[in-house]
Design an enzyme around this catalytic site. Structure first.
Site, PDB file in Angstrom:
ATOM      1  N   ASP A  12       7.034   4.984   1.091  1.00 22.52           N
ATOM      2  CA  ASP A  12       8.653   4.344   0.856  1.00 22.52           C
ATOM      3  C   ASP A  12       8.567   4.059   2.501  1.00 22.52           C
ATOM      4  O   ASP A  12       7.822   4.491   3.262  1.00 22.52           O
ATOM      5  CB  ASP A  12       9.541   5.568   0.852  1.00 22.52           C
ATOM      6  CG  ASP A  12      10.848   4.870   0.545  1.00 22.52           C
ATOM      7  OD1 ASP A  12      11.166   3.672   0.435  1.00 22.52           O
ATOM      8  OD2 ASP A  12      11.783   5.950   0.630  1.00 22.52           O
ATOM      9  N   GLY A  15       9.703  -2.053   3.557  1.00 21.20           N
ATOM     10  CA  GLY A  15      10.885  -2.806   4.007  1.00 21.20           C
ATOM     11  C   GLY A  15      11.724  -2.637   5.389  1.00 21.20           C
ATOM     12  O   GLY A  15      11.953  -3.339   6.212  1.00 21.20           O
ATOM     13  N   HIS A  29       5.221  -4.810   2.863  1.00 23.91           N
ATOM     14  CA  HIS A  29       4.505  -4.561   1.727  1.00 23.91           C
ATOM     15  C   HIS A  29       2.962  -5.060   1.885  1.00 23.91           C
ATOM     16  O   HIS A  29       2.041  -4.284   1.465  1.00 23.91           O
ATOM     17  CB  HIS A  29       4.842  -5.314   0.603  1.00 23.91           C
ATOM     18  CG  HIS A  29       6.223  -4.817  -0.023  1.00 23.91           C
ATOM     19  ND1 HIS A  29       6.726  -3.614   0.166  1.00 23.91           N
ATOM     20  CD2 HIS A  29       7.260  -5.478  -0.315  1.00 23.91           C
ATOM     21  CE1 HIS A  29       7.939  -3.469  -0.387  1.00 23.91           C
ATOM     22  NE2 HIS A  29       8.221  -4.642  -0.448  1.00 23.91           N
ATOM     23  N   LEU A 123     -13.979   9.395  -4.382  1.00 24.12           N
ATOM     24  CA  LEU A 123     -12.656   9.579  -4.561  1.00 24.12           C
ATOM     25  C   LEU A 123     -11.863   8.727  -5.758  1.00 24.12           C
ATOM     26  O   LEU A 123     -12.369   7.643  -6.108  1.00 24.12           O
ATOM     27  CB  LEU A 123     -11.675   8.965  -3.369  1.00 24.12           C
ATOM     28  CG  LEU A 123     -10.143   8.955  -3.219  1.00 24.12           C
ATOM     29  CD1 LEU A 123      -9.624  10.283  -2.918  1.00 24.12           C
ATOM     30  CD2 LEU A 123      -9.929   7.816  -2.191  1.00 24.12           C
TER      31      LEU A 123
HETATM   32  C1  FPP Z   1       8.515   1.206  -0.859  1.00 23.45           C
HETATM   33  O1  FPP Z   1       9.209   0.815   0.353  1.00 23.45           O
HETATM   34  C2  FPP Z   1       7.556   0.531  -1.283  1.00 23.45           C
HETATM   35  C3  FPP Z   1       7.516  -0.238  -2.488  1.00 23.45           C
HETATM   36  C4  FPP Z   1       8.354  -0.397  -3.556  1.00 23.45           C
HETATM   37  C5  FPP Z   1       6.338  -1.108  -2.662  1.00 23.45           C
HETATM   38  C6  FPP Z   1       4.714  -0.434  -2.299  1.00 23.45           C
HETATM   39  C7  FPP Z   1       3.825  -1.137  -2.220  1.00 23.45           C
HETATM   40  C8  FPP Z   1       2.718  -1.079  -1.508  1.00 23.45           C
HETATM   41  C9  FPP Z   1       2.560  -0.120  -0.447  1.00 23.45           C
HETATM   42  C10 FPP Z   1       1.682  -1.922  -1.773  1.00 23.45           C
HETATM   43  C11 FPP Z   1       0.607  -1.576  -2.619  1.00 23.45           C
HETATM   44  C12 FPP Z   1      -0.129  -2.371  -3.371  1.00 23.45           C
HETATM   45  C13 FPP Z   1      -1.396  -2.374  -3.542  1.00 23.45           C
HETATM   46  C14 FPP Z   1      -2.070  -3.369  -4.503  1.00 23.45           C
HETATM   47  C15 FPP Z   1      -2.281  -1.305  -3.045  1.00 23.45           C
HETATM   48  P1  FPP Z   1      10.437   0.165   0.097  1.00 23.45           P
HETATM   49  O2  FPP Z   1      10.414  -1.567   0.041  1.00 23.45           O
HETATM   50  O3  FPP Z   1      11.162   0.731  -0.760  1.00 23.45           O
HETATM   51  O4  FPP Z   1      10.925   0.410   1.947  1.00 23.45           O
HETATM   52  P2  FPP Z   1      12.372   0.408   2.145  1.00 23.45           P
HETATM   53  O5  FPP Z   1      12.874   1.978   1.790  1.00 23.45           O
HETATM   54  O6  FPP Z   1      12.512   0.543   3.551  1.00 23.45           O
HETATM   55  O7  FPP Z   1      13.176  -0.690   1.655  1.00 23.45           O
END
Ligand code: FPP
Length: 234
Positions: A12, A15, A29, A123
């Site tokens: 998390d 963003g 991301h 892994l």
């Molecule tokens: C949560 O942060 C993150 C996500 C919903 C997307 C996570 C995706 C990745 C880390 C990319 C992984 C992809 C691959 C192919 C390995 P948020 O956007 O909810 O953050 P916020 O809470 O600050 O808005």
């Protein structure tokens, strides 16, 4: 040393991490996907056998079209950069979720990553895409019901037997669940599999979750007294 075979992470804060630096959410991301490689290597070095990461939930479709499209294209970018290294390191990629509902190109890339690494024994790097735990359990129940209807299963099913119907079939239960970025929620993640997991919530956003922070989580895990419903050993 307490065994820690399976670590799950709710990644998390991408963003917020980006916005705090004046960058678009999508930059978070991208940094977050690069951090998947860093933390996979750290996990493997720590002797963890299964690392299960929440990349996109069944609820994440509610985000802006721009953000969803960006996340759907990330696997192609990610595997182009890192797949050869993962293969060299012996990692096995498993993708969990309803992959049929993803854009065709995304589905293809994820399927290729699984196919190319299926004989590896290092892994297990598990990425959840279009995953929701209630849905996973519902699909498992439907599959079981169908097997009963067709005479392939009977009502003697127990917990171990039911696990074979889950997307995590064959994986050990989660020992440690970590959520980054300060929120203290499970968000429909691995509800069955975390039945006896230890939980840790860390303030760092996912792109800032370093191997050092990860190591601290493992050290904290080592101090936990896991009783699995039994009594404390004295
Ligand atoms: C949560 O942060 C993150 C996500 C919903 C997307 C996570 C995706 C990745 C880390 C990319 C992984 C992809 C691959 C192919 C390995 P948020 O956007 O909810 O953050 P916020 O809470 O600050 O808005």
């Amino acid at each position: 040393m307490k065994e820690c075979r399976h670590v799950a992470i709710i990644m998390d804060g991408n963003g917020r991490w980006a916005q705090a630096q004046g960058l678009p959410r999508t930059a978070g991301h991208l940094a977050g996907s690069d951090n998947v490689r860093t933390i996979a290597i750290a996990a493997s070095d720590l002797g963890i056998q299964y690392l299960t990461l929440y990349a996109f939930s069944t609820e994440n479709w509610k985000r802006s079209e721009n953000e969803v499209n960006y996340i759907m294209k990330l696997p192609a970018v990610f595997f182009k950069k890192y797949m050869q290294e993962f293969l060299d390191r012996g990692y096995r990629m498993n993708i969990l979720g309803e992959l049929d509902e993803l854009p065709k190109a995304t589905h293809r890339v994820l399927q290729d990553a699984m196919d190319e690494s299926k004989n590896n024994t290092g892994l297990n790097l598990n990425i959840c895409m279009n995953y929701g735990s209630q849905r996973e359990i519902l699909l498992a129940a439907k599959h079981y019901a169908k097997d009963v209807q067709e005479g392939k299963a009977d009502l003697s099913l127990d917990e171990k037997g039911f696990e074979k119907y889950l997307m995590t079939a064959g994986f050990p239960p989660v020992d440690l669940l970590i959520r980054t970025s300060g929120e203290q929620r499970i968000s429909n993640y691995l509800l069955w599999q975390i039945a006896y997991a230890e939980l840790e919530f860390v303030p760092e956003a996912w792109p800032a979750f370093t191997p050092e922070v990860f190591q601290k989580c493992i050290t904290e895990y080592q101090t936990r007294d896991r009783r699995f419903g039994g009594v404390k050993n004295v």
